[in-house]
Design a protein around this motif. Structure first.
Motif, mmCIF file in Angstrom:
data_model
loop_
_atom_site.group_PDB
_atom_site.id
_atom_site.type_symbol
_atom_site.label_atom_id
_atom_site.label_comp_id
_atom_site.label_asym_id
_atom_site.label_seq_id
_atom_site.Cartn_x
_atom_site.Cartn_y
_atom_site.Cartn_z
ATOM 1 N N ILE A 8 50.720 -3.832 134.387
ATOM 2 C CA ILE A 8 52.032 -3.548 133.827
ATOM 3 C C ILE A 8 53.061 -3.725 134.933
ATOM 4 N N SER A 9 54.261 -4.103 134.576
ATOM 5 C CA SER A 9 55.331 -4.300 135.566
ATOM 6 C C SER A 9 55.492 -3.061 136.439
ATOM 7 N N ASP A 10 55.861 -3.280 137.688
ATOM 8 C CA ASP A 10 56.023 -2.203 138.675
ATOM 9 C C ASP A 10 57.439 -1.637 138.594
ATOM 10 N N PHE A 11 57.543 -0.374 138.166
ATOM 11 C CA PHE A 11 58.848 0.270 138.021
ATOM 12 C C PHE A 11 59.298 0.994 139.292
ATOM 13 N N THR A 12 58.527 0.933 140.356
ATOM 14 C CA THR A 12 58.758 1.822 141.494
ATOM 15 C C THR A 12 59.726 1.290 142.542
ATOM 16 N N ASP A 13 60.038 -0.009 142.518
ATOM 17 C CA ASP A 13 60.817 -0.557 143.632
ATOM 18 C C ASP A 13 62.268 -0.878 143.278
ATOM 19 N N GLY A 14 62.708 -0.511 142.074
ATOM 20 C CA GLY A 14 64.103 -0.732 141.692
ATOM 21 C C GLY A 14 64.425 -2.136 141.265
ATOM 22 N N MET A 15 63.442 -3.036 141.254
ATOM 23 C CA MET A 15 63.704 -4.426 140.885
ATOM 24 C C MET A 15 63.192 -4.768 139.486
ATOM 25 N N GLN A 16 62.809 -3.754 138.725
ATOM 26 C CA GLN A 16 62.272 -3.970 137.397
ATOM 27 C C GLN A 16 63.196 -3.351 136.351
ATOM 28 N N ALA A 17 63.579 -4.132 135.363
ATOM 29 C CA ALA A 17 64.389 -3.600 134.268
ATOM 30 C C ALA A 17 63.557 -2.615 133.458
ATOM 31 N N ALA A 18 64.206 -1.559 132.978
ATOM 32 C CA ALA A 18 63.505 -0.566 132.168
ATOM 33 C C ALA A 18 63.328 -1.020 130.732
ATOM 34 N N HIS A 19 64.236 -1.885 130.265
ATOM 35 C CA HIS A 19 64.258 -2.240 128.851
ATOM 36 C C HIS A 19 63.464 -3.508 128.525
ATOM 37 N N LEU A 20 62.893 -4.136 129.530
ATOM 38 C CA LEU A 20 62.165 -5.382 129.311
ATOM 39 C C LEU A 20 61.105 -5.497 130.395
ATOM 40 N N PHE A 21 59.838 -5.373 130.008
ATOM 41 C CA PHE A 21 58.775 -5.422 131.007
ATOM 42 C C PHE A 21 57.530 -6.059 130.386
ATOM 43 N N ARG A 22 56.476 -6.167 131.174
ATOM 44 C CA ARG A 22 55.316 -6.975 130.769
ATOM 45 C C ARG A 22 54.018 -6.207 130.939
ATOM 46 N N ILE A 23 53.157 -6.333 129.957
ATOM 47 C CA ILE A 23 51.771 -5.884 130.048
ATOM 48 C C ILE A 23 50.890 -7.113 129.834
ATOM 49 N N ALA A 24 49.817 -7.225 130.627
ATOM 50 C CA ALA A 24 48.921 -8.374 130.496
ATOM 51 C C ALA A 24 47.474 -7.932 130.694
ATOM 52 N N PRO A 25 46.548 -8.578 130.010
ATOM 53 C CA PRO A 25 45.129 -8.255 130.219
ATOM 54 C C PRO A 25 44.622 -8.908 131.502
ATOM 55 N N LYS A 26 43.803 -8.182 132.237
ATOM 56 C CA LYS A 26 43.204 -8.781 133.431
ATOM 57 C C LYS A 26 42.168 -9.835 133.049
ATOM 58 N N ASP A 27 41.544 -9.634 131.895
ATOM 59 C CA ASP A 27 40.603 -10.615 131.360
ATOM 60 C C ASP A 27 41.361 -11.479 130.349
#
Length: 358
Positions: free
Chosen positions: A293-312
């Motif tokens: 999932i997108s990294d929300f911790t460094d201030g460079m990620q929008a809260a309203h639009l992010f990504r989840i992806a399967p590792k497989d």
């Protein structure tokens, strides 16, 4: 595409019903666009007189692109390099690629983390234009628009921003940011009907550019239907001069105006705060062994639009079907899912996503 506020739907329906007896008058042609300009100024930043109304981002970008063909020397001197980011939305690529026929070079730097530095490294004295978006439309990763804008200004390049995926869920652009061109589609986070959009030009460019489409209602005297045959050459006002044809679009304007008022009442910062809570819940409870999932911790990620992806990657189609079966509407992007929550989403919706990902 976003669901529309009830106030917007009511306005759309009421305006549509007027076509049963289409007694549209001067105030219908000219007053709503002026009100919308003022509302856009509050959400985007800038003055109402800078905002022209378009039907799409491509119209605003094409206005600049056409003028770069027409008067490159006046606008950018001998500079001929246009810079963007690989992966940005196609409208912000195709407009500039076609300028290669006119002697410009168009270069895309690689996107992803570190893109700000990569872009700054290639902005030089031959850069005519930097055309980017504040965040990626596929995963919400931000760039540092202030640093990039300042660098463009240093080398005398034009700076253009496509804010379609940010304004409405983010606050206005930073004060003091010198941006020559700002474009946005209305149907995303500005909650407008499809076919709405805007072009914000700097005062300097308003004076230099030629309109792409000199529509009849953009000129002085057009608001007095008895004077249309005078063909006055001056624009109604600088912003109206760059409006697209039929920009009054009675039904669309009614719905968009209602949506913009709703956004201002809620407040983009409240929307961002709500979306951050939604994303934090997903990040905390997601199975990180099987998903990223997108990294929300460094201030460079929008809260309203992010990504989840399967590792497989082989599970992508299976899980996509599970999301659909669970009634979850997400966009498939590059082997993952773009998650775009809003204030109408709550923790139960987050739980539905988590269950579908099991």
């Amino acid at each position: 595409m976003t669901p529309k506020p009830l106030a917007s739907l009511r306005a759309l329906h009421a305006s549509t019903e007027r076509y049963e007896r289409p007694d549209f008058g001067r105030e219908d042609f000219f007053d709503p666009p002026e009100r919308v300009r003022g509302l856009l100024a509050q959400l985007v930043g800038g003055e109402a007189g800078q905002f022209s109304l378009t039907g799409a981002v491509s119209f605003g970008l094409s206005t600049l692109a056409w003028n770069l063909r027409l008067q490159a020397g006046e606008l950018v001197g001998n500079k001929r390099t246009i810079l963007g980011i690989n992966g940005q939305f196609p409208s912000n690529v195709q407009a500039w690629r076609r300028l290669e026929q006119a002697g410009f070079k168009f270069r895309l730097v690689e996107g992803g983390r570190g893109v700000t530095e990569r872009l700054l490294d290639v902005v030089d004295d031959d850069t005519a234009l930097v055309a980017v978006a504040p965040l990626s439309w596929t995963d919400g990763l931000r760039i540092d628009v202030e640093r990039i804008g300042f660098r463009a200004q240093q080398v005398g390049a034009l700076f253009a921003l496509d804010v379609t995926q940010s304004i409405g869920a983010d606050g206005p652009l930073p004060e003091g940011l010198k941006c020559d061109v700002v474009v946005g589609a209305g149907y995303k986070w500005l909650l407008g009907p499809y076919g709405t959009g805007f072009l914000r030009l700097s005062s300097e460019l308003q004076q230099k550019l030629e309109p792409l489409e000199p529509n009849w209602k953009n000129f002085k005297g057009a608001d007095d239907f008895n004077r249309l045959g005078e063909y006055l050459p001056e624009f109604m006002n600088p912003a109206a001069g760059f409006d697209h044809g039929q920009g009054s679009a009675f039904v669309r304007m009614a719905g968009w105006e209602a949506s913009l008022r709703e956004l201002i009442e809620i407040g983009p910062h409240q929307i961002a705060k709500h979306c951050r809570g939604f994303g934090d819940k997903l990040a905390a409870e997601l199975d990180h062994v099987r998903y990223t999932i997108s990294d929300f911790t460094d201030g460079m990620q929008a809260a309203h639009l992010f990504r989840i992806a399967p590792k497989d990657a082989s599970r992508f189609d299976e899980v996509s079907a599970a999301l659909v079966s669970a009634g979850v509407t997400v966009s498939q992007r590059d082997g993952g899912w773009r998650i775009s929550p809003h204030v109408y989403n709550d923790s139960a919706d987050a739980e539905r996503i988590l269950l579908a990902l099991e």
